[in-house]
Design a protein around this motif. Structure first.
Motif, PDB file in Angstrom:
ATOM      1  N   HIS B 271       0.813  -1.210   0.000  1.00  0.00           N
ATOM      2  CA  HIS B 271       0.000   0.000   0.000  1.00  0.00           C
ATOM      3  C   HIS B 271       0.851   1.265   0.000  1.00  0.00           C
ATOM      4  O   HIS B 271       1.901   1.315   0.623  1.00  0.00           O
ATOM      5  CB  HIS B 271      -0.906   0.044   1.239  1.00  0.00           C
ATOM      6  N   ILE B 272       0.341   2.295  -0.683  1.00  0.00           N
ATOM      7  CA  ILE B 272       0.971   3.607  -0.614  1.00  0.00           C
ATOM      8  C   ILE B 272       0.376   4.347   0.576  1.00  0.00           C
ATOM      9  O   ILE B 272       1.067   4.968   1.363  1.00  0.00           O
ATOM     10  CB  ILE B 272       0.695   4.426  -1.897  1.00  0.00           C
ATOM     11  N   ASP B 273      -0.937   4.271   0.715  1.00  0.00           N
ATOM     12  CA  ASP B 273      -1.614   4.964   1.806  1.00  0.00           C
ATOM     13  C   ASP B 273      -2.844   4.146   2.201  1.00  0.00           C
ATOM     14  O   ASP B 273      -3.725   3.909   1.365  1.00  0.00           O
ATOM     15  CB  ASP B 273      -2.034   6.364   1.370  1.00  0.00           C
ATOM     16  N   GLY B 276      -6.299   5.802   1.544  1.00  0.00           N
ATOM     17  CA  GLY B 276      -6.591   5.904   0.118  1.00  0.00           C
ATOM     18  C   GLY B 276      -7.040   4.565  -0.441  1.00  0.00           C
ATOM     19  O   GLY B 276      -7.952   4.479  -1.272  1.00  0.00           O
ATOM     20  N   LYS B 277      -6.414   3.517   0.037  1.00  0.00           N
ATOM     21  CA  LYS B 277      -6.758   2.165  -0.398  1.00  0.00           C
ATOM     22  C   LYS B 277      -8.198   1.825   0.017  1.00  0.00           C
ATOM     23  O   LYS B 277      -8.959   1.251  -0.759  1.00  0.00           O
ATOM     24  CB  LYS B 277      -5.770   1.191   0.260  1.00  0.00           C
ATOM     25  N   ILE B 279     -10.660   3.977   0.674  1.00  0.00           N
ATOM     26  CA  ILE B 279     -11.572   4.804  -0.130  1.00  0.00           C
ATOM     27  C   ILE B 279     -11.806   4.126  -1.479  1.00  0.00           C
ATOM     28  O   ILE B 279     -12.913   4.039  -1.978  1.00  0.00           O
ATOM     29  CB  ILE B 279     -10.946   6.211  -0.380  1.00  0.00           C
ATOM     30  N   SER B 280     -10.724   3.620  -2.053  1.00  0.00           N
ATOM     31  CA  SER B 280     -10.796   3.016  -3.376  1.00  0.00           C
ATOM     32  C   SER B 280     -11.802   1.866  -3.420  1.00  0.00           C
ATOM     33  O   SER B 280     -12.689   1.836  -4.265  1.00  0.00           O
ATOM     34  CB  SER B 280      -9.398   2.535  -3.760  1.00  0.00           C
ATOM     35  N   ARG B 318       0.017   9.203   4.257  1.00  0.00           N
ATOM     36  CA  ARG B 318       0.929   9.755   3.263  1.00  0.00           C
ATOM     37  C   ARG B 318       0.947  11.290   3.286  1.00  0.00           C
ATOM     38  O   ARG B 318       1.985  11.916   3.211  1.00  0.00           O
ATOM     39  CB  ARG B 318       0.506   9.226   1.894  1.00  0.00           C
ATOM     40  N   LEU B 319      -0.243  11.845   3.391  1.00  0.00           N
ATOM     41  CA  LEU B 319      -0.353  13.297   3.342  1.00  0.00           C
ATOM     42  C   LEU B 319       0.286  13.941   4.571  1.00  0.00           C
ATOM     43  O   LEU B 319       1.022  14.907   4.472  1.00  0.00           O
ATOM     44  CB  LEU B 319      -1.838  13.659   3.279  1.00  0.00           C
ATOM     45  N   ASN B 322       4.366  13.342   4.937  1.00  0.00           N
ATOM     46  CA  ASN B 322       5.280  14.046   4.084  1.00  0.00           C
ATOM     47  C   ASN B 322       5.326  15.543   4.355  1.00  0.00           C
ATOM     48  O   ASN B 322       6.329  16.182   4.138  1.00  0.00           O
ATOM     49  CB  ASN B 322       4.864  13.833   2.632  1.00  0.00           C
TER      50      ASN B 322
END
Ligand code: SF4
Ligand code: SF4
Ligand code: SF4
Lengths: 143, 331
Positions: B271-273, B276-277, B279-280, B318-319, B322
């Motif tokens: 996973h990146i986030d 977000g995953k 939500i997808s 992620r947000l 960073n």
């Protein structure tokens, strides 16, 4: 007055409609603001919300997902998938302090270079007013 | 590990005590562990002081298990001290790994939190209203209290973390798996999540057999007013179950009890986030092409996306990760 803020805006454009419109704008020598960086994707429905978050995390001040108009999707339903995700994602972004204007979903037909340019101009204007993305308040340092 | 014994330190930061419970449960399940654990620090149960840890030679502790999020200056100090003393530092549980439930406080500023807790709620007494760093006790002793940091951080924002044991809290089985892995000398790569599965929770969920290939629902339901069929995949019933995006390893405890997975084992490596995953896949099950209808289904069924998709991972999302500059390093 300092320098004018130039927002960085990322656009995910679907290969069959929005990207074709951008192409058309290019070949017809129509101008659109250089603030928009376009990434071509096969379908707006393929843009994982993780990528939108990643774009903001990496410094984008705004993100646009541009796909085919309802009913025109090359893959039949991909743009509806994008629509469902966008509505939920926008709600999440707002909770995280990302203003709703910074993320939009647009339907742009392959022949509609004019709309692409209008969307781009409008987005740049709106984000310029908002200023740079500032999700996190100043938190200071520890030592 | 010296003389067949493991010198182990436990520490809790902004924590609820559930992780301690889980550790005690794990040892009760495997009492032979008592004979090999040499506890050098454990604030919840044993009266060691900070000085006792300071006196230990550097790297003389085999493992430090640290749970809870970093919320006070004291946590930063203790985490750094334990990092110096321990060969292996493990972030134990969701809070230490990604911030956990207390990490949701990062949706508000420190000032908002302090004002809410110390001024706005009607049940506080005037004299207790101000949080203070310097405090004179009744006996006249001057005390210096730890500072409440501007945000809650995961452990790896302040020290290097060797391994992660996920869960809120990690199950005894996960805890034992992780400890046995370390004891076996099969040292996994630094930064690994240990004790849990490498696959999504749905893979180990007994209800997975009833999950259709494609789920489409007209309504997303909330558990407080929904009668849940315990024999059918919850997501297929329109209940937001986070199994598809959550790391397995808990044996699907919640779905087995007809409760949706809320994601306490956190993201998978791919996973990146995490949010977000979620939500997808959650948005994808909505069976509508109409903007207004989709918005209504979301409004009714998912009124608080951040609280749902980042229940355990907001400070590490992620947000946030960073854009936050903390102590000179990006976390
Ligand atoms: S991970 Fe869960 S059980 Fe452990 S301290 Fe945090 S809230 Fe408590
Ligand atoms: S109930 Fe939840 S964990 Fe089980 S199969 Fe369905 S979605 Fe996956
Ligand atoms: S089912 Fe989900 S929320 Fe429940 S214990 Fe397992 S990982 Fe945690």
């Amino acid at each position: 007055m300092g320098e004018r803020f130039e927002p960085k805006i990322l656009m995910f454009a679907c290969n069959w409609c929005a990207y074709a419109a951008a192409d058309l704008a290019g070949t017809s020598r129509m101008k659109y603001p250089p603030n928009i960086r376009i990434i071509r994707v096969m379908c707006s429905g393929r843009v994982d919300p993780q990528l939108v978050l990643e774009a903001f995390a990496n410094g984008a001040d705004g993100v646009i997902i541009a796909g085919c108009r309802p009913g025109d999707c090359h893959y039949i339903e991909g743009n509806y998938k994008a629509l469902r995700r966008a509505i939920l994602l926008r709600k999440l972004l707002e909770q995280l302090g990302v203003e709703s204007e910074r993320f939009r979903l647009e339907w742009i037909a392959a022949s509609d270079a004019k709309k692409l340019i209008e969307v781009a101009q409008d987005m740049v204007e709106k984000i310029r007013k908002l200023g740079p993305l500032k999700v996190v308040r100043e938190v200071g340092k520890i030592e | 590990m010296s003389e067949g014994k493991i010198r182990i330190a436990f520490y809790w930061m902004a924590s609820c005590g559930g992780c301690e419970e889980a550790q005690v449960d794990a040892v009760s399940d495997e009492p032979s562990l008592i004979n090999i654990l040499d506890i050098v620090f454990w604030p919840v149960a044993v009266d060691f002081k900070k000085e006792d840890v300071e006196k230990l030679p550097d790297k003389s502790v085999d493992v430090a298990l640290i749970n809870g999020g970093v919320r006070l200056s004291e946590h930063v100090e203790m985490a750094r001290l334990l990092r110096r003393k321990a060969k292996i530092v493990i972030a134990y549980g969701a809070c230490a790994s990604w911030g956990g439930v207390p990490g949701l406080a990062n949706l508000y500023s420190r000032e908002e939190i302090l004002s809410r807790v110390y001024s706005e709620v009607p049940t506080v007494y005037e004299r207790d209203r101000k949080p203070m760093v310097k405090y004179v006790a009744e006996e006249g002793v001057e005390l210096e209290l730890p500072e409440f940091l501007p945000i809650l951080l995961p452990l790896n924002a302040v020290i290097e973390v060797d391994y992660y044991i996920p869960g809120c809290p990690p199950t005894p089985e996960t805890t034992l798996n992780a400890l046995k892995m370390l004891l076996s000398g099969k040292i996994p790569p630094k930064g690994s999540v240990i004790g849990a599965s490498q696959r999504a929770l749905c893979d180990e969920c007994p209800l997975n057999a009833t999950k259709p290939e494609k789920i489409l629902v007209k309504k997303i339901s909330r558990i407080y007013n929904t009668r849940i069929d315990p024999g059918k995949c919850l997501l297929a019933q329109g209940i937001p179950c986070l199994g598809p995006s959550t790391r397995g390893g808990c044996t699907a405890l919640c779905p087995k009890a007809a409760m949706p997975c809320i994601g306490c084992y956190g993201p998978l490596e791919t996973h990146i986030d995490y949010g977000g995953k979620v939500i997808s896949f959650l948005a994808s099950i909505i069976d509508s092409k109409d903007e207004r209808e989709i918005a209504r289904i979301i409004e009714e069924g998912l009124p608080d996306p951040a609280g749902l998709v980042y229940k355990f991972t907001l400070p590490a999302s992620r947000l946030r990760l960073n854009l936050m500059k903390w102590g000179g390093r990006s976390v």
